[in-house]
Design an enzyme around this catalytic site. Structure first.
Site, short mmCIF file in Angstrom:
data_model
loop_
_atom_site.label_atom_id
_atom_site.label_comp_id
_atom_site.label_asym_id
_atom_site.label_seq_id
_atom_site.Cartn_x
_atom_site.Cartn_y
_atom_site.Cartn_z
N CYS A 1 -13.11 0.72 8.44
CA CYS A 1 -12.29 0.16 7.36
C CYS A 1 -12.24 1.07 6.16
O CYS A 1 -13.26 1.66 5.78
CB CYS A 1 -12.87 -1.17 6.88
SG CYS A 1 -13.03 -2.42 8.17
N SER A 2 -11.08 1.14 5.51
CA SER A 2 -11.03 1.75 4.18
C SER A 2 -11.71 0.78 3.22
O SER A 2 -11.75 -0.42 3.47
CB SER A 2 -9.58 2.01 3.76
OG SER A 2 -8.86 0.79 3.72
N LYS B 1 -10.08 6.16 4.49
CA LYS B 1 -11.40 5.74 4.96
C LYS B 1 -12.52 6.24 4.05
O LYS B 1 -13.37 5.46 3.63
CB LYS B 1 -11.64 6.25 6.40
CG LYS B 1 -13.06 6.05 6.90
CD LYS B 1 -13.37 4.58 7.07
CE LYS B 1 -14.83 4.21 6.99
NZ LYS B 1 -15.41 4.17 5.65
N CYS C 1 0.83 -1.22 0.00
CA CYS C 1 0.00 0.00 0.00
C CYS C 1 0.85 1.26 0.00
O CYS C 1 0.32 2.37 -0.10
CB CYS C 1 -0.93 0.01 1.20
SG CYS C 1 -1.90 -1.48 1.35
N ILE D 1 -12.61 -0.90 -0.78
CA ILE D 1 -11.92 -1.43 -1.97
C ILE D 1 -12.23 -0.45 -3.11
O ILE D 1 -13.41 -0.10 -3.31
CB ILE D 1 -12.42 -2.86 -2.25
CG1 ILE D 1 -11.87 -3.77 -1.13
CG2 ILE D 1 -12.01 -3.35 -3.62
CD1 ILE D 1 -12.52 -5.13 -1.04
N HIS E 1 -9.19 3.83 -1.10
CA HIS E 1 -7.82 3.31 -0.99
C HIS E 1 -7.49 2.36 -2.15
O HIS E 1 -7.44 1.15 -1.97
CB HIS E 1 -7.68 2.62 0.37
CG HIS E 1 -6.31 2.11 0.68
ND1 HIS E 1 -5.14 2.65 0.16
CD2 HIS E 1 -5.89 1.08 1.49
CE1 HIS E 1 -4.10 1.99 0.62
NE2 HIS E 1 -4.52 1.03 1.42
N1 COA Z 1 -16.81 1.99 4.47
C1 COA Z 1 -18.09 2.36 4.26
N2 COA Z 1 -18.94 1.71 3.45
C2 COA Z 1 -18.46 0.65 2.80
C3 COA Z 1 -17.13 0.20 2.95
C4 COA Z 1 -16.30 0.93 3.82
N3 COA Z 1 -15.04 0.55 4.02
N4 COA Z 1 -16.93 -0.88 2.17
C5 COA Z 1 -18.10 -1.12 1.54
N5 COA Z 1 -19.01 -0.19 1.92
C6 COA Z 1 -20.41 -0.11 1.48
C7 COA Z 1 -20.58 -0.26 -0.01
O1 COA Z 1 -20.56 1.01 -0.64
C8 COA Z 1 -21.94 -0.90 -0.11
O2 COA Z 1 -22.92 0.11 0.08
P1 COA Z 1 -24.33 0.03 -0.68
O3 COA Z 1 -24.97 -1.25 -0.21
O4 COA Z 1 -25.02 1.27 -0.22
O5 COA Z 1 -23.99 -0.01 -2.13
C9 COA Z 1 -21.98 -1.81 1.12
O6 COA Z 1 -21.05 -1.24 2.06
C10 COA Z 1 -21.59 -3.25 0.84
O7 COA Z 1 -20.38 -3.24 0.08
P2 COA Z 1 -19.52 -4.53 -0.14
O8 COA Z 1 -18.48 -4.24 -1.18
O9 COA Z 1 -20.43 -5.70 -0.36
O10 COA Z 1 -18.81 -4.67 1.28
P3 COA Z 1 -18.01 -5.93 1.78
O11 COA Z 1 -18.62 -6.36 3.06
O12 COA Z 1 -17.83 -6.92 0.71
O13 COA Z 1 -16.56 -5.26 2.08
C11 COA Z 1 -14.94 -4.58 3.68
C12 COA Z 1 -16.37 -4.42 3.17
C13 COA Z 1 -14.72 -3.62 4.84
C14 COA Z 1 -14.67 -6.01 4.15
C15 COA Z 1 -13.95 -4.25 2.51
O14 COA Z 1 -14.19 -2.94 2.07
C16 COA Z 1 -12.51 -4.39 2.91
O15 COA Z 1 -11.97 -5.49 2.87
N6 COA Z 1 -11.84 -3.29 3.27
C17 COA Z 1 -10.45 -3.32 3.71
C18 COA Z 1 -9.54 -3.22 2.51
C19 COA Z 1 -8.11 -3.41 2.92
O16 COA Z 1 -7.78 -4.30 3.69
N7 COA Z 1 -7.21 -2.58 2.38
C20 COA Z 1 -5.81 -2.68 2.66
C21 COA Z 1 -5.52 -2.08 3.98
S1 COA Z 1 -3.88 -2.31 4.53
#
Ligand code: COA
Length: 389
Positions: free
Chosen positions: A210-211, A332, A87, A213, A336
């Protein structure tokens, strides 16, 4: 900093979000052209390029990203080199560009960062991102990045009394900033209740900790400061560019409540710049999870260990308060796209120092800092910037 002084003379980025209708190359070309236009270049002045992307091969099947970008940006035959550091890939690319100019090797350099992540589902992306940690001892055993940072959060709570409310305050503030950033993935404010009650991802980190995708790209144009004035009235000088390494695995660390590599890179950057944490007006820090912003602002010396959570809750990190943190909305809320994040941070600081921060402009911002972390802290890169006019 040794060698020639280096300045940012142009910046540009795509919106961050889900770009299902556009390819990897389209994103990076858009960001690059915007930066070229911002610097008022024709493009022919550029003599080298560096691009940060963490996982273009795994995410979109495209390796050899440097050559692809040189081709699609019309830069052939100049050398364009891909840089990878999870990252922190974007900031590592920026550092290569800084070194190329400081050493006298090149004059006008374009530096980009890009990632296209939303073509795969969350499980697949989590597994690819997990490769930024220790594959054998963390990912293979089931530890995803939300899981790793959750362990850091739990330890911070245990040692310092950091609370879920404090984590939520970081998220609320970053969403407030993101709501004022036209490039952000989430341009909407959230309440403390939204953050506190969001679905659990890895206890204690919920969705709002969480940030996301993200797809997106960002680019900057660098020049030696003595040439910068012929392109822009507001060059942003990079007065420190420092990098440090730490252990890949969390279990090898002496402490889970700070990131040693970030502390070292930060301390070196302050020394190089002849500045202290108190001199920084605005900082973009690596808030891949809310706990990461709390740890970052302690590692960088803005707050003492254990005082960053209460500071966030008291509003001290808002754009108009003690130290402005993540005016872009951070990872956030702005999103990201991992390889692009470090360059987006540089774009935001350049806008702030140029007085173009729009809804979150920090009053009289003269000195800025970016802090970009790879994995859970095995790579850390800190840059310090000041007005170069
Ligand atoms: N913050 C706020 N809202 C979020 C979000 C976040 N981080 N991630 C997804 N959403 C929202 C989407 O916009 C969607 O909204 P909608 O229903 O209104 O369209 C809803 O949540 C579902 O999205 P989805 O993609 O199905 O979420 P998910 O449960 O599959 O994934 C996380 C959510 C947090 C698990 C995923 O974003 C993630 O893995 N984040 C961390 C990424 C990471 O590790 N980066 C590297 C860091 S070192």
């Amino acid at each position: 900093m040794q060698g020639r002084k280096v300045a940012i003379i142009g910046v540009g980025m795509t919106t961050f979000g889900e770009h299902w209708d556009r390819g990897f190359r389209d994103l990076v070309v858009e960001a690059g052209l915007r930066a070229i236009q911002d610097a008022k270049l024709t493009g022919e002045e550029i003599s080298a390029g560096y691009v940060g992307t963490m996982a273009s091969g795994a995410l979109v099947g495209q390796e050899h990203a440097g050559a692809l970008i040189a081709d699609y940006m019309g830069l052939n035959p100049i050398p364009v080199t891909r840089v990878e550091g999870a990252c922190a890939s974007g900031s590592l690319a920026l550092r290569q560009g800084v070194m190329a100019i400081a050493s006298g090797l090149h004059d006008i350099v374009v530096v980009g960062g890009v990632e296209k992540m939303t073509d795969l589902d969350t499980a697949a992306v989590s597994e690819i991102l997990g490769g930024a940690g220790d594959q054998e001892w963390e990912l293979f055993m089931g530890a995803t990045f939300p899981g790793l940072y959750a362990m850091m959060a739990r330890r911070h709570m245990h040692e310092y009394g950091t609370t879920k409310e404090m984590l939520s305050a970081v998220s609320v503030k970053n969403h407030w900033n993101g709501a004022r950033n036209k490039y952000a993935q989430f341009q909407k404010e959230i309440t403390m209740e939204d953050a506190m009650t969001a679905k659990m991802v890895a206890d204690p980190l919920g969705l709002m900790d969480c940030s996301p995708i993200t797809d997106g790209a960002a680019a900057v144009i660098l020049a030696p400061i003595e040439k910068a004035a012929s392109y822009t009235k507001k060059p942003v000088e990079i007065v420190a560019s420092e990098q440090a390494s730490g252990t890949l695995a969390l279990h090898s660390r002496k402490s889970l409540t700070s990131i040693e590599a970030a502390k070292i890179a930060g301390a070196k950057a302050y020394k190089t710049a002849g500045l202290t944490p108190k001199d920084i007006d605005v900082a973009e820090v690596h808030d891949c999870f809310t706990i990461a912003e709390i740890i970052a602002t302690e590692d960088l010396g803005f707050f003492k260990p254990g005082e960053s959570g209460p500071a966030a809750l008291a509003g001290k990190t808002r754009f108009d308060a003690e130290i402005a943190i993540n005016t872009s909305g951070g990872l956030k809320a702005a999103g990201h796209p991992v390889g692009a994040t470090g360059i987006k941070q540089a774009c935001e600081i350049a806008w702030q120092l140029r007085g173009e921060g729009e809804g979150t402009q920090v009053k009289d911002a003269k000195i800025g800092l970016t802090h970009n972390v790879g994995g859970s802290g095995a790579t850390a890169v800190v840059h310090i910037y000041k007005q170069g006019w």
